[in-house]
Scaffold this active site. Structure first.
Site, PDB file in Angstrom:
ATOM      1  N   SER A 106       6.173  -6.095 -10.656  1.00 52.97           N
ATOM      2  CA  SER A 106       5.811  -6.241  -9.253  1.00 52.97           C
ATOM      3  C   SER A 106       6.372  -7.519  -8.615  1.00 52.97           C
ATOM      4  O   SER A 106       7.577  -7.661  -8.488  1.00 52.97           O
ATOM      5  CB  SER A 106       4.285  -6.173  -9.143  1.00 52.97           C
ATOM      6  OG  SER A 106       3.868  -6.190  -7.822  1.00 52.97           O
ATOM      7  N   ASP A 248       8.402  -6.906  -2.249  1.00 56.76           N
ATOM      8  CA  ASP A 248       8.432  -7.462  -3.601  1.00 56.76           C
ATOM      9  C   ASP A 248       9.286  -6.521  -4.467  1.00 56.76           C
ATOM     10  O   ASP A 248       9.901  -5.586  -3.951  1.00 56.76           O
ATOM     11  CB  ASP A 248       7.010  -7.674  -4.142  1.00 56.76           C
ATOM     12  CG  ASP A 248       6.260  -6.380  -4.364  1.00 56.76           C
ATOM     13  OD1 ASP A 248       6.615  -5.366  -3.728  1.00 56.76           O
ATOM     14  OD2 ASP A 248       5.321  -6.355  -5.185  1.00 56.76           O
ATOM     15  N   ASP A 250       8.759  -4.111  -6.535  1.00 54.11           N
ATOM     16  CA  ASP A 250       8.452  -2.674  -6.645  1.00 54.11           C
ATOM     17  C   ASP A 250       8.003  -2.078  -5.315  1.00 54.11           C
ATOM     18  O   ASP A 250       7.609  -0.909  -5.258  1.00 54.11           O
ATOM     19  CB  ASP A 250       7.427  -2.393  -7.754  1.00 54.11           C
ATOM     20  CG  ASP A 250       6.048  -2.924  -7.429  1.00 54.11           C
ATOM     21  OD1 ASP A 250       5.947  -3.938  -6.710  1.00 54.11           O
ATOM     22  OD2 ASP A 250       5.060  -2.323  -7.896  1.00 54.11           O
ATOM     23  N   ASP A 252       5.536  -2.131  -3.296  1.00 54.52           N
ATOM     24  CA  ASP A 252       4.201  -1.737  -2.827  1.00 54.52           C
ATOM     25  C   ASP A 252       3.727  -2.705  -1.741  1.00 54.52           C
ATOM     26  O   ASP A 252       2.767  -2.435  -1.037  1.00 54.52           O
ATOM     27  CB  ASP A 252       3.191  -1.627  -3.974  1.00 54.52           C
ATOM     28  CG  ASP A 252       3.012  -2.901  -4.764  1.00 54.52           C
ATOM     29  OD1 ASP A 252       3.899  -3.779  -4.690  1.00 54.52           O
ATOM     30  OD2 ASP A 252       2.002  -3.019  -5.468  1.00 54.52           O
TER      31      ASP A 252
HETATM   32 MG    MG Z   1       4.264  -5.041  -6.218  1.00 52.51          MG
END
Ligand code: MG
Length: 462
Positions: A106, A248, A250, A252
């Site tokens: 992440s 970021d 990933d 999300d």
């Molecule tokens: Mg993340």
């Protein structure tokens, strides 16, 4: 951060995380994935498991360990390749999978990696499920199937297109296209660069992508905090863009830069989402965590809806949102959870939501931001022995008579003038986090000084 903090494998109910080589190895990844497979096999003898990863170079090694563990357990693996975490989450119920694993650390720097585990609904494992996986991991009683019981591996390339189509079906595409927004996107050389440029193109934006290469060699710390996003702010000004977004690794999460190149802070992505949904889309309750700006509460009160707070973590916020049928929610880390899309932080869908906000209001990003409630929030971390955290909490509590006390996740004190402070212990690192907010920065700094001194003297007092 001290390097010895990075040597331990961090085990939590949503998965494992660690520095590659010192804490996270193919061996413990293999064990943990076998534990997750054993958990899934309690309800399905041959579970279908989706697999995705972000761009970081250790992802390929982790992928092989994960595939080996799932095959040994007889799982049917459907691999989505390098995609964002929300793209994976949306695919889980759509493809009827029994579970999913995302290989991503992440917002952590390149030396880290992690495994995150999901439910068939697309949500993270809840606390009880995560605890079952941890118990299975510690029991280490895994069975490797015989040659005839091996699992299988196939590839699915539909997930990015399906995610994009869902997002496009939810927003007023024509209204957004009419504005022909100039947008800068910082993909951080992460998984968001696989999808967000496509979304912006379909929304009729003139897009400048920075850090769009899928190298996983992050050009800056991937956590979308103001201090990491000067490149985005400068690019917005240089290109005369209407807005800038940063993910970021990933995707999300998403953070926003206004047309003036001002970074509004990671808490305010959710504030924008809440303001737009409650004003222009749907009135309904709001959920956020205990560490997030009270601007969310101010907006909820303004639109006459309830605001609930939960312990920190996507699973906690999403779980509460599901329970009460929330209209919008998320966390003050750039994580917007828009239930019409899915019950998980989705930085890509959030971009569409922000652009719709600009289009519906017919205003610039800086004009919109100026109209929203704003308080001064400060976040710091402090070295503190983990075993002494309960004593710290008790001590802080005894010092603060008259405050409203919430002890569901560390200690949160809220005062009559709106000032609040949240002290919580990190999962497994010997640090405590101090998050506080006040009406003005001057007051926030004053409160911070008091609590900081208390924490530091306590850290050294034993
Ligand atoms: Mg993340």
């Amino acid at each position: 951060m001290n390097s010895n903090h990075n040597s331990a494998l961090m085990i939590s109910v949503s998965g494992i995380r660690g520095v590659i080589g010192s804490a996270l190895t193919p061996g413990n990844a293999l064990d943990f994935v076998q534990a997750y497979a054993a958990f899934l096999k309690q309800s399905s003898p041959k579970p279908t498991v989706l697999l995705a990863r972000d761009t970081r170079p250790s992802g390929e090694m982790m992928r092989h360990a994960t595939i080996a563990a799932l095959m040994a357990a007889g799982c049917k693996i459907v691999e989505l390749g390098i995609v964002s975490t929300p793209t994976l989450q949306y695919a889980i119920p759509r493809l009827g999978a029994d579970g999913a694993i995302c290989i991503t650390a992440s917002h952590n720097p390149v030396e880290w990696n992690a495994l995150k585990f999901f439910q068939p609904s697309g949500m993270y494992l809840d606390k009880a499920q995560g605890e079952q996986v941890i118990a299975l991991y510690h029991a280490k009683n895994f069975n490797c199937g015989s040659w005839a019981d091996m699992g299988s591996l196939e590839t699915d390339t539909s997930s990015i297109e399906a995610h994009l189509e869902k997002i496009m079906s939810l927003v007023d595409v024509e209204k957004i296209r009419t504005r022909k927004f100039k947008v800068v996107l910082d993909g951080c050389c992460g998984a968001g660069a696989t999808i967000s440029p496509l979304l912006l193109e379909r929304l009729g934006c003139e897009t400048t992508v920075i850090n769009g290469e899928l190298t996983g060699i992050f050009p800056h710390n991937p956590e979308p905090l103001n201090e990491n996003l000067t490149q985005l702010a400068n690019a917005v000004k240089m290109h005369g863009a209407d807005i800038g977004f940063a993910h970021d690794a990933d995707a999300d999460r998403v953070a926003i830069a206004t047309d003036e190149g001002e970074l509004i802070g990671e808490d305010y992505s959710l504030v924008w989402g809440v303001a737009h949904v409650l004003k222009n889309r749907q009135k309904g309750p709001v959920v956020t965590n205990l560490s997030t700006t009270r601007a969310v509460e101010t907006l909820a009160a303004q639109y006459g809806v309830e605001c609930f707070r939960t312990p920190v973590g996507d699973a906690n916020v999403s779980g509460k949102m599901k329970e009460i049928g929330a209209a919008i929610g998320g966390e003050g880390n750039g994580g917007v959870i828009w239930p019409e899309m899915q019950l998980g932080r989705d930085g890509i869908a959030a971009i569409a939501l922000m652009l719709e906000f600009l289009a519906v209001e017919g205003k610039s990003a800086s004009e919109i931001d100026a109209e929203l409630p704003r308080y001064a929030i400060l976040k710091t971390t402090h070295e503190f022995p983990k075993e002494r955290v309960p004593q710290l909490i008790q001590w802080l509590k005894s010092k603060e008579k008259g405050a409203t006390v919430d002890e569901r996740d560390g200690l949160r004190l809220s005062f009559a003038d709106g000032t609040w402070i949240h002290v919580r212990s990190s999962g497994t690192e010997p640090i405590v986090r101090l998050i506080l907010e006040a009406e003005t920065m001057e007051k926030a700094l004053r409160v911070q000084k008091t609590f900081r001194e208390e924490i530091e003297s306590l850290a050294g007092a034993w």
